[in-house]
Write a protein that holds these residues in place. Structure first.
Motif, PDB file in Angstrom:
ATOM      1  N   ILE A  29       0.733  -1.196  -0.131  1.00 45.48           N
ATOM      2  CA  ILE A  29      -0.457  -0.022   0.101  1.00 45.48           C
ATOM      3  C   ILE A  29       0.790   0.980   0.321  1.00 45.48           C
ATOM      4  CG2 ILE A  29      -1.636   1.514   1.243  1.00 45.48           C
ATOM      5  CD1 ILE A  29      -3.089  -1.540   2.496  1.00 45.48           C
ATOM      6  N   PHE A  30       0.819   2.490  -0.907  1.00 46.75           N
ATOM      7  CA  PHE A  30       1.027   3.566  -1.114  1.00 46.75           C
ATOM      8  C   PHE A  30       0.601   4.517  -0.230  1.00 46.75           C
ATOM      9  CE2 PHE A  30       3.565   0.761  -3.890  1.00 46.75           C
ATOM     10  CZ  PHE A  30       4.166   0.454  -3.639  1.00 46.75           C
ATOM     11  N   TYR A  31       0.609   5.355   0.495  1.00 44.23           N
ATOM     12  CA  TYR A  31       0.494   6.471   0.830  1.00 44.23           C
ATOM     13  C   TYR A  31       1.145   7.859   1.307  1.00 44.23           C
ATOM     14  CZ  TYR A  31       1.787   4.824   5.868  1.00 44.23           C
ATOM     15  OH  TYR A  31       2.543   4.014   6.026  1.00 44.23           O
ATOM     16  N   VAL A  32       0.624   8.636   1.000  1.00 43.97           N
ATOM     17  CA  VAL A  32       1.199  10.216   1.073  1.00 43.97           C
ATOM     18  C   VAL A  32       0.208  10.589   2.940  1.00 43.97           C
ATOM     19  CG1 VAL A  32       1.826  12.480   0.610  1.00 43.97           C
ATOM     20  CG2 VAL A  32       1.539  11.062  -1.040  1.00 43.97           C
ATOM     21  N   GLN A  33       1.422  10.831   3.364  1.00 40.37           N
ATOM     22  CA  GLN A  33       1.232  10.809   4.822  1.00 40.37           C
ATOM     23  C   GLN A  33       1.914  11.902   5.423  1.00 40.37           C
ATOM     24  OE1 GLN A  33       0.926   8.149   8.161  1.00 40.37           O
ATOM     25  NE2 GLN A  33      -0.627   8.753   9.239  1.00 40.37           N
ATOM     26  N   ASP A  34       1.043  13.316   6.378  1.00 35.44           N
ATOM     27  CA  ASP A  34       2.741  13.931   6.622  1.00 35.44           C
ATOM     28  C   ASP A  34       3.904  14.252   5.900  1.00 35.44           C
ATOM     29  OD1 ASP A  34       1.228  13.787   9.083  1.00 35.44           O
ATOM     30  OD2 ASP A  34       2.752  12.344   9.537  1.00 35.44           O
ATOM     31  N   GLU A  35       3.501  14.401   4.699  1.00 33.33           N
ATOM     32  CA  GLU A  35       4.721  15.292   3.695  1.00 33.33           C
ATOM     33  C   GLU A  35       5.205  14.456   3.033  1.00 33.33           C
ATOM     34  OE1 GLU A  35       5.582  19.383   4.609  1.00 33.33           O
ATOM     35  OE2 GLU A  35       3.643  20.146   3.596  1.00 33.33           O
ATOM     36  N   GLU A  63       9.916  12.262   1.056  1.00 30.75           N
ATOM     37  CA  GLU A  63      10.087  13.186   1.996  1.00 30.75           C
ATOM     38  C   GLU A  63      10.408  14.601   1.321  1.00 30.75           C
ATOM     39  OE1 GLU A  63      11.454  13.628   5.369  1.00 30.75           O
ATOM     40  OE2 GLU A  63      13.511  11.637   5.335  1.00 30.75           O
ATOM     41  N   ASN A  64       9.231  15.726   1.561  1.00 32.55           N
ATOM     42  CA  ASN A  64       8.901  16.814   1.667  1.00 32.55           C
ATOM     43  C   ASN A  64       7.916  17.015  -0.091  1.00 32.55           C
ATOM     44  OD1 ASN A  64      10.835  18.655   3.125  1.00 32.55           O
ATOM     45  ND2 ASN A  64      12.290  17.328   1.675  1.00 32.55           N
ATOM     46  N   VAL A  65       6.985  16.059   0.216  1.00 37.71           N
ATOM     47  CA  VAL A  65       6.109  16.049  -1.019  1.00 37.71           C
ATOM     48  C   VAL A  65       4.917  17.318  -0.057  1.00 37.71           C
ATOM     49  CG1 VAL A  65       4.069  14.487  -2.183  1.00 37.71           C
ATOM     50  CG2 VAL A  65       6.611  13.886  -1.335  1.00 37.71           C
ATOM     51  N   LYS A  66       4.952  18.661  -0.826  1.00 33.85           N
ATOM     52  CA  LYS A  66       4.110  19.136  -0.408  1.00 33.85           C
ATOM     53  C   LYS A  66       2.810  19.522  -1.309  1.00 33.85           C
ATOM     54  CE  LYS A  66       7.378  21.735   1.478  1.00 33.85           C
ATOM     55  NZ  LYS A  66       7.706  21.325   2.394  1.00 33.85           N
ATOM     56  N   ASN A  67       1.185  19.707  -0.513  1.00 33.35           N
ATOM     57  CA  ASN A  67       0.438  20.217  -0.845  1.00 33.35           C
ATOM     58  C   ASN A  67      -0.145  18.653  -2.034  1.00 33.35           C
ATOM     59  OD1 ASN A  67       0.156  22.265   0.311  1.00 33.35           O
ATOM     60  ND2 ASN A  67       1.233  23.375  -1.318  1.00 33.35           N
ATOM     61  N   CYS A 118      -0.141  16.681  -7.527  1.00 35.14           N
ATOM     62  CA  CYS A 118      -0.219  17.516  -6.152  1.00 35.14           C
ATOM     63  C   CYS A 118      -0.437  19.148  -6.369  1.00 35.14           C
ATOM     64  CB  CYS A 118       1.840  18.863  -5.447  1.00 35.14           C
ATOM     65  SG  CYS A 118       2.729  16.507  -4.542  1.00 35.14           S
ATOM     66  N   SER A 119      -0.891  19.934  -5.769  1.00 34.42           N
ATOM     67  CA  SER A 119      -1.565  21.376  -5.999  1.00 34.42           C
ATOM     68  C   SER A 119      -0.351  22.249  -7.110  1.00 34.42           C
ATOM     69  CB  SER A 119      -1.970  22.171  -4.618  1.00 34.42           C
ATOM     70  OG  SER A 119      -0.869  22.864  -4.084  1.00 34.42           O
ATOM     71  N   ASP A 120       0.913  22.429  -7.004  1.00 32.02           N
ATOM     72  CA  ASP A 120       1.522  22.901  -7.939  1.00 32.02           C
ATOM     73  C   ASP A 120       2.787  22.054  -8.882  1.00 32.02           C
ATOM     74  OD1 ASP A 120       2.686  22.142  -5.785  1.00 32.02           O
ATOM     75  OD2 ASP A 120       3.741  23.622  -5.629  1.00 32.02           O
ATOM     76  N   GLN A 121       2.273  20.970  -8.641  1.00 30.65           N
ATOM     77  CA  GLN A 121       3.575  19.926  -9.722  1.00 30.65           C
ATOM     78  C   GLN A 121       3.050  18.415  -9.553  1.00 30.65           C
ATOM     79  OE1 GLN A 121       7.187  19.457  -7.963  1.00 30.65           O
ATOM     80  NE2 GLN A 121       6.428  19.795  -5.938  1.00 30.65           N
ATOM     81  N   ILE A 122       3.710  17.549 -10.710  1.00 35.26           N
ATOM     82  CA  ILE A 122       2.687  16.473 -10.628  1.00 35.26           C
ATOM     83  C   ILE A 122       4.482  15.599 -10.761  1.00 35.26           C
ATOM     84  CG2 ILE A 122       2.263  14.483 -12.352  1.00 35.26           C
ATOM     85  CD1 ILE A 122       0.856  16.224 -13.169  1.00 35.26           C
ATOM     86  N   ILE A 123       4.610  15.227  -9.218  1.00 33.72           N
ATOM     87  CA  ILE A 123       5.659  14.125  -9.113  1.00 33.72           C
ATOM     88  C   ILE A 123       5.214  12.483  -9.459  1.00 33.72           C
ATOM     89  CG2 ILE A 123       7.361  13.274  -7.202  1.00 33.72           C
ATOM     90  CD1 ILE A 123       6.163  15.919  -5.169  1.00 33.72           C
ATOM     91  N   LYS A 124       6.627  12.153 -10.618  1.00 34.57           N
ATOM     92  CA  LYS A 124       6.614  10.723 -10.645  1.00 34.57           C
ATOM     93  C   LYS A 124       7.907  10.321 -10.053  1.00 34.57           C
ATOM     94  CE  LYS A 124       4.401  10.636 -15.040  1.00 34.57           C
ATOM     95  NZ  LYS A 124       2.989  10.397 -14.923  1.00 34.57           N
ATOM     96  N   PHE A 125       7.268   8.651  -9.063  1.00 26.39           N
ATOM     97  CA  PHE A 125       8.362   8.473  -8.539  1.00 26.39           C
ATOM     98  C   PHE A 125       9.092   7.100  -9.036  1.00 26.39           C
ATOM     99  CE2 PHE A 125      10.056   5.642  -4.907  1.00 26.39           C
ATOM    100  CZ  PHE A 125      11.227   6.630  -4.205  1.00 26.39           C
TER     101      PHE A 125
END
Length: 80
Positions: free
Chosen positions: A26-32, A49-53, A68-75
């Motif tokens: 399971i993948f999730y975003v929590q606490d940035e 880390e530092n996954v904001k908004n 995110c509200s201002d970017q798309i992150i691909k990991f």
């Protein structure tokens, strides 16, 4: 709800077994932070880390996409 995770949440997604990388986790975003939970070992790990908004997370093969509200992150999980 699986292992305490609400899979209907936009910040949670499940890796499908056989889709490339991270199957069954399971993948999730929590606490940035982008994190993963392995239901077999019951352990969590911080991937990024530092996954904001963050607004939404999805997974296709080895790529986790975080909208995110201002970017798309691909990991890319294959780089681990």
């Amino acid at each position: 709800m699986i292992h305490g995770f609400d899979l209907s949440s936009p910040l949670v997604c499940e890796g499908i077994v056989g889709d490339g990388c991270g199957g069954g986790r399971i993948f999730y975003v929590q606490d940035e932070k982008l994190q993963t939970f392995d239901p077999v070992t019951k352990k969590s790990m911080i991937l990024l880390e530092n996954v904001k908004n963050a607004q939404k997370i999805s997974k296709s093969a080895c790529i986790i996409t975080i909208e995110c509200s201002d970017q798309i992150i691909k990991f890319d999980l294959s780089l681990l």
